[in-house]
Design a protein around this motif. Structure first.
Motif, PDB file in Angstrom:
ATOM      1  N   THR A 141       0.827  -1.271   0.083  1.00 21.93           N
ATOM      2  CA  THR A 141      -0.204  -0.037   0.132  1.00 21.93           C
ATOM      3  C   THR A 141       0.923   1.356   0.167  1.00 21.93           C
ATOM      4  O   THR A 141       0.508   2.235  -0.649  1.00 21.93           O
ATOM      5  CB  THR A 141      -0.868   0.157   1.281  1.00 21.93           C
ATOM      6  N   SER A 142       1.996   1.345   0.817  1.00 23.13           N
ATOM      7  CA  SER A 142       2.818   2.470   0.870  1.00 23.13           C
ATOM      8  C   SER A 142       3.428   2.686  -0.289  1.00 23.13           C
ATOM      9  O   SER A 142       3.673   3.728  -0.973  1.00 23.13           O
ATOM     10  CB  SER A 142       3.847   2.279   1.871  1.00 23.13           C
ATOM     11  N   ASN A 143       3.944   1.888  -1.221  1.00 26.86           N
ATOM     12  CA  ASN A 143       4.477   1.841  -2.516  1.00 26.86           C
ATOM     13  C   ASN A 143       3.217   2.374  -3.447  1.00 26.86           C
ATOM     14  O   ASN A 143       3.665   3.354  -4.384  1.00 26.86           O
ATOM     15  CB  ASN A 143       5.099   0.645  -2.958  1.00 26.86           C
ATOM     16  N   LYS A 144       2.232   2.008  -3.309  1.00 24.48           N
ATOM     17  CA  LYS A 144       1.223   2.349  -4.214  1.00 24.48           C
ATOM     18  C   LYS A 144       0.749   3.925  -4.038  1.00 24.48           C
ATOM     19  O   LYS A 144       0.653   4.755  -5.003  1.00 24.48           O
ATOM     20  CB  LYS A 144      -0.096   1.561  -4.129  1.00 24.48           C
ATOM     21  N   VAL A 145       0.822   4.279  -2.753  1.00 31.84           N
ATOM     22  CA  VAL A 145       0.463   5.654  -2.403  1.00 31.84           C
ATOM     23  C   VAL A 145       1.683   6.706  -2.799  1.00 31.84           C
ATOM     24  O   VAL A 145       1.387   7.654  -3.529  1.00 31.84           O
ATOM     25  CB  VAL A 145       0.188   5.643  -0.758  1.00 31.84           C
ATOM     26  N   GLU A 146       2.939   6.210  -2.614  1.00 29.27           N
ATOM     27  CA  GLU A 146       4.150   6.741  -2.973  1.00 29.27           C
ATOM     28  C   GLU A 146       4.228   7.053  -4.650  1.00 29.27           C
ATOM     29  O   GLU A 146       4.264   8.237  -5.094  1.00 29.27           O
ATOM     30  CB  GLU A 146       5.436   5.879  -2.359  1.00 29.27           C
ATOM     31  N   LYS A 147       3.780   6.149  -5.332  1.00 27.56           N
ATOM     32  CA  LYS A 147       3.731   6.084  -6.716  1.00 27.56           C
ATOM     33  C   LYS A 147       2.786   7.369  -7.354  1.00 27.56           C
ATOM     34  O   LYS A 147       2.858   7.845  -7.963  1.00 27.56           O
ATOM     35  CB  LYS A 147       3.274   4.748  -7.489  1.00 27.56           C
ATOM     36  N   ARG A 148       1.559   7.052  -6.576  1.00 25.63           N
ATOM     37  CA  ARG A 148       0.361   8.015  -7.084  1.00 25.63           C
ATOM     38  C   ARG A 148       0.781   9.422  -6.568  1.00 25.63           C
ATOM     39  O   ARG A 148       0.484  10.473  -7.462  1.00 25.63           O
ATOM     40  CB  ARG A 148      -0.842   7.726  -5.928  1.00 25.63           C
ATOM     41  N   ARG A 149       1.504   9.725  -5.675  1.00 24.83           N
ATOM     42  CA  ARG A 149       1.993  10.990  -5.017  1.00 24.83           C
ATOM     43  C   ARG A 149       2.797  11.546  -6.131  1.00 24.83           C
ATOM     44  O   ARG A 149       2.910  12.760  -6.452  1.00 24.83           O
ATOM     45  CB  ARG A 149       2.594  10.861  -3.750  1.00 24.83           C
ATOM     46  N   GLN A 150       3.952  10.753  -6.437  1.00 22.58           N
ATOM     47  CA  GLN A 150       4.968  11.068  -7.582  1.00 22.58           C
ATOM     48  C   GLN A 150       4.062  11.372  -8.728  1.00 22.58           C
ATOM     49  O   GLN A 150       4.669  12.475  -9.320  1.00 22.58           O
ATOM     50  CB  GLN A 150       5.909   9.962  -7.572  1.00 22.58           C
ATOM     51  N   LEU A 151       2.909  10.503  -9.401  1.00 21.74           N
ATOM     52  CA  LEU A 151       2.549  10.910 -10.606  1.00 21.74           C
ATOM     53  C   LEU A 151       1.611  12.394 -10.372  1.00 21.74           C
ATOM     54  O   LEU A 151       1.871  13.205 -11.333  1.00 21.74           O
ATOM     55  CB  LEU A 151       1.567   9.981 -11.044  1.00 21.74           C
ATOM     56  N   LYS A 152       1.204  12.469  -9.404  1.00 15.78           N
ATOM     57  CA  LYS A 152       0.629  13.853  -9.281  1.00 15.78           C
ATOM     58  C   LYS A 152       1.302  14.945  -9.069  1.00 15.78           C
ATOM     59  O   LYS A 152       1.066  16.125  -9.803  1.00 15.78           O
ATOM     60  CB  LYS A 152      -0.187  13.928  -7.825  1.00 15.78           C
ATOM     61  N   ALA A 153       2.687  14.895  -8.596  1.00 20.61           N
ATOM     62  CA  ALA A 153       3.625  15.714  -8.503  1.00 20.61           C
ATOM     63  C   ALA A 153       4.127  16.001  -9.784  1.00 20.61           C
ATOM     64  O   ALA A 153       4.438  17.373 -10.207  1.00 20.61           O
ATOM     65  CB  ALA A 153       4.724  15.564  -7.371  1.00 20.61           C
ATOM     66  N   ALA A 154       4.377  15.058 -10.615  1.00 18.12           N
ATOM     67  CA  ALA A 154       4.898  15.372 -12.008  1.00 18.12           C
ATOM     68  C   ALA A 154       3.834  15.925 -13.039  1.00 18.12           C
ATOM     69  O   ALA A 154       4.267  16.939 -13.769  1.00 18.12           O
ATOM     70  CB  ALA A 154       5.254  13.695 -12.419  1.00 18.12           C
ATOM     71  N   ARG A 155       2.686  15.664 -12.687  1.00 14.88           N
ATOM     72  CA  ARG A 155       1.394  16.353 -13.481  1.00 14.88           C
ATOM     73  C   ARG A 155       1.527  17.954 -13.132  1.00 14.88           C
ATOM     74  O   ARG A 155       1.537  18.889 -13.921  1.00 14.88           O
ATOM     75  CB  ARG A 155      -0.056  15.774 -13.268  1.00 14.88           C
TER      76      ARG A 155
END
Length: 195
Positions: A141-155
């Motif tokens: 779960t923590s890796n999935k949350v981190e991945k979503r956070r990085q995608l949002k920051a990149a956008r």
């Protein structure tokens, strides 16, 4: 409740010394007894040994905190397990500990409490193990949350980047200039033909 075969040395299990033979016997002795969720009586309220599945404040319940402690205690055995079968045994041992204490894995749907099937309970325990070992598993779960956070920051960075805006405006200006040139050339051509 899980029943062990007669070939298992219970001292090995209690001490945590597992041999490939004892693991094989234990895993073969672990049946998935509950195949579907079972409705509980309307008067049911989760007690301190019940693990509540779902979203919200369920992680604050005493049963869920106990489950997390059990997962912490078995984490070393889970890491040492070399095969899926051995990991499955560790998960089954955690589930058995909860059930032997009189606990259950329950979920509330539409105001009715259900005891979930064994596969859903095992999935809950496996998820906790993966989350504790998040640096080893991409599915945690923590890796999935981190991945979503990085995608949002990149956008956000892409849309907030001043260079990107300048490029966009330059492209718009070029388009506008091209349109003006086309309009002038069209008007030049029409004026030449009328002479």
């Amino acid at each position: 409740m899980m029943r062990f075969s007669n070939n298992v040395n219970m001292n090995e299990v209690q001490v945590g010394i597992l041999t490939p033979e004892s693991v094989t016997h234990l895993v073969q002795a672990v049946p998935c007894t509950r195949k579907e969720k079972t409705a509980l009586p309307p008067s049911f309220t989760p007690h301190s040994y019940c693990v509540i599945l779902g979203r919200g404040k369920v992680n604050e319940s005493i049963g869920n905190r106990r489950l997390k402690i059990l997962v912490d205690l078995e984490l070393n055995n889970y890491v040492k397990a070399k095969s899926r079968r051995e990991k499955s045994y560790v998960v089954a041992r955690v589930m058995e500990t909860i059930q032997d204490a009189g606990g259950a894995f329950v979920r509330c749907e539409g105001g009715i409490w259900y005891e979930v099937d064994d596969s859903e309970a095992r999935e809950k325990i496996s998820t906790l193990f993966r989350d504790k070992l998040s640096d080893h598993y991409k599915s945690s779960t923590s890796n999935k949350v981190e991945k979503r956070r990085q995608l949002k920051a990149a956008r956000k960075k892409k849309f907030m980047n001043p260079e990107w805006k300048a490029v966009s405006f330059v492209n718009l200006d070029v388009s506008r200039i091209q349109a003006e040139i086309m309009n002038k050339s069209t008007s030049d051509c029409s004026s030449t033909t009328s002479i």
